[in-house]
Design a protein around this motif. Structure first.
Motif, PDB file in Angstrom:
ATOM      1  N   TRP A   1       0.968  -1.366   0.226  1.00  0.00           N
ATOM      2  CA  TRP A   1       0.070   0.044   0.083  1.00  0.00           C
ATOM      3  C   TRP A   1       0.981   1.271   0.011  1.00  0.00           C
ATOM      4  CZ3 TRP A   1      -0.769   4.551   2.697  1.00  0.00           C
ATOM      5  CH2 TRP A   1      -1.989   5.071   2.283  1.00  0.00           C
ATOM      6  N   PHE A   2       1.861   1.404   0.799  1.00  0.00           N
ATOM      7  CA  PHE A   2       2.547   2.470   0.840  1.00  0.00           C
ATOM      8  C   PHE A   2       3.806   2.738  -0.333  1.00  0.00           C
ATOM      9  CE2 PHE A   2       1.758   2.733   5.513  1.00  0.00           C
ATOM     10  CZ  PHE A   2       1.292   3.923   5.663  1.00  0.00           C
TER      11      PHE A   2
ATOM     12  N   VAL B   1      11.448   9.514  -3.206  1.00  0.00           N
ATOM     13  CA  VAL B   1      10.140   8.897  -2.870  1.00  0.00           C
ATOM     14  C   VAL B   1       9.675   7.907  -3.879  1.00  0.00           C
ATOM     15  CG1 VAL B   1       7.629   9.257  -3.016  1.00  0.00           C
ATOM     16  CG2 VAL B   1       8.985  10.991  -1.721  1.00  0.00           C
ATOM     17  N   LEU B   2      10.065   8.255  -5.201  1.00  0.00           N
ATOM     18  CA  LEU B   2       9.727   7.102  -6.137  1.00  0.00           C
ATOM     19  C   LEU B   2      10.755   5.981  -5.801  1.00  0.00           C
ATOM     20  CD1 LEU B   2       9.400   9.106  -9.402  1.00  0.00           C
ATOM     21  CD2 LEU B   2       7.860   7.713  -8.218  1.00  0.00           C
ATOM     22  N   LEU B   3      12.070   6.065  -5.501  1.00  0.00           N
ATOM     23  CA  LEU B   3      12.927   5.036  -5.181  1.00  0.00           C
ATOM     24  C   LEU B   3      12.641   4.198  -4.140  1.00  0.00           C
ATOM     25  CD1 LEU B   3      16.267   6.692  -5.957  1.00  0.00           C
ATOM     26  CD2 LEU B   3      15.268   4.690  -7.284  1.00  0.00           C
ATOM     27  N   ASN B   4      11.956   5.015  -3.055  1.00  0.00           N
ATOM     28  CA  ASN B   4      11.532   4.101  -1.934  1.00  0.00           C
ATOM     29  C   ASN B   4      10.379   3.465  -2.058  1.00  0.00           C
ATOM     30  OD1 ASN B   4      11.681   4.206   1.338  1.00  0.00           O
ATOM     31  ND2 ASN B   4       9.493   4.784   0.970  1.00  0.00           N
TER      32      ASN B   4
ATOM     33  N   VAL C   1       4.620   5.265  -5.441  1.00  0.00           N
ATOM     34  CA  VAL C   1       4.924   5.163  -6.914  1.00  0.00           C
ATOM     35  C   VAL C   1       3.934   5.953  -7.818  1.00  0.00           C
ATOM     36  CG1 VAL C   1       4.961   3.594  -8.837  1.00  0.00           C
ATOM     37  CG2 VAL C   1       6.314   3.251  -6.747  1.00  0.00           C
ATOM     38  N   LEU C   2       2.482   5.851  -7.449  1.00  0.00           N
ATOM     39  CA  LEU C   2       1.586   6.443  -7.974  1.00  0.00           C
ATOM     40  C   LEU C   2       1.435   8.044  -7.794  1.00  0.00           C
ATOM     41  CD1 LEU C   2      -0.978   3.527  -7.666  1.00  0.00           C
ATOM     42  CD2 LEU C   2       0.397   4.175  -9.626  1.00  0.00           C
ATOM     43  N   SER C   3       1.732   8.559  -6.702  1.00  0.00           N
ATOM     44  CA  SER C   3       1.406   9.826  -6.183  1.00  0.00           C
ATOM     45  C   SER C   3       2.583  10.330  -5.379  1.00  0.00           C
ATOM     46  CB  SER C   3       0.128   9.955  -5.459  1.00  0.00           C
ATOM     47  OG  SER C   3      -0.183  11.260  -5.515  1.00  0.00           O
ATOM     48  N   PRO C   4       3.704  10.448  -5.963  1.00  0.00           N
ATOM     49  CA  PRO C   4       5.025  10.617  -5.192  1.00  0.00           C
ATOM     50  C   PRO C   4       5.039  12.279  -4.523  1.00  0.00           C
ATOM     51  CG  PRO C   4       5.620  10.667  -7.639  1.00  0.00           C
ATOM     52  CD  PRO C   4       4.037  10.292  -7.299  1.00  0.00           C
ATOM     53  N   SER C   5       4.201  13.225  -5.239  1.00  0.00           N
ATOM     54  CA  SER C   5       4.219  14.398  -4.722  1.00  0.00           C
ATOM     55  C   SER C   5       3.381  14.718  -3.240  1.00  0.00           C
ATOM     56  CB  SER C   5       3.291  15.436  -5.734  1.00  0.00           C
ATOM     57  OG  SER C   5       1.947  14.979  -5.761  1.00  0.00           O
ATOM     58  N   ASP C   6       2.641  13.551  -3.042  1.00  0.00           N
ATOM     59  CA  ASP C   6       1.990  13.465  -1.777  1.00  0.00           C
ATOM     60  C   ASP C   6       2.855  13.110  -0.491  1.00  0.00           C
ATOM     61  OD1 ASP C   6      -0.299  13.833  -3.066  1.00  0.00           O
ATOM     62  OD2 ASP C   6      -1.314  11.871  -2.804  1.00  0.00           O
TER      63      ASP C   6
END
Length: 128
Positions: free
Chosen positions: A23-24, A54-57, A29-34
């Motif tokens: 989930w996290f 955020v994307l890498l995480n 991946v789908l909404s990194p700006s959040d």
């Protein structure tokens, strides 16, 4: 009755943690700006912007969460995810979220300590 329920303990723990990490990870991946507000400042030393971190995480959590789901390299995936979550808990600090993440890190670490449960690819291929 207790012995019958024991066989489900690790698969249930693993399933709950898989849901957590997927989930996290997918959310990131789908909404990194959040999620960029959660990125610690020290990551700037790697020369990556917050969105990339955020994307890498998120990818890390999705890949290792999928390994946990399949029960493939279960102990290694659980160890890496527990260390990852411990770092996050440390960064967040002593508050309600940090304590929760620390407890989840300990629960994830417990998966690394056990031999894989019967419903894993590791058990099927005898890599326990």
């Amino acid at each position: 009755m207790v012995q019958a329920s024991e066989q489900f303990a690790l698969p249930v723990l693993r399933a709950g943690l898989v849901a957590l990490f997927l989930w996290f990870g997918l959310s990131q991946v789908l909404s990194p700006s959040d999620w960029v507000a959660w990125v610690p400042q020290w990551t700037e030393g790697f020369g990556l912007n917050s969105t990339t971190v955020v994307l890498l995480n998120g990818v890390f959590e999705v890949v290792l969460g999928a390994l946990l789901a399949a029960g493939f390299y279960t102990r290694i995936a659980a160890l890496l995810l527990s260390l990852h979550l411990a770092v996050i808990a440390y960064e967040i600090g002593y508050n309600d979220i940090g304590v929760r993440d620390f407890a989840l890190a300990v629960a994830t670490f417990s998966l690394a300590l056990f031999n894989p449960a019967q419903v894993t690819l590791d058990r099927k291929w005898n890599r326990a």
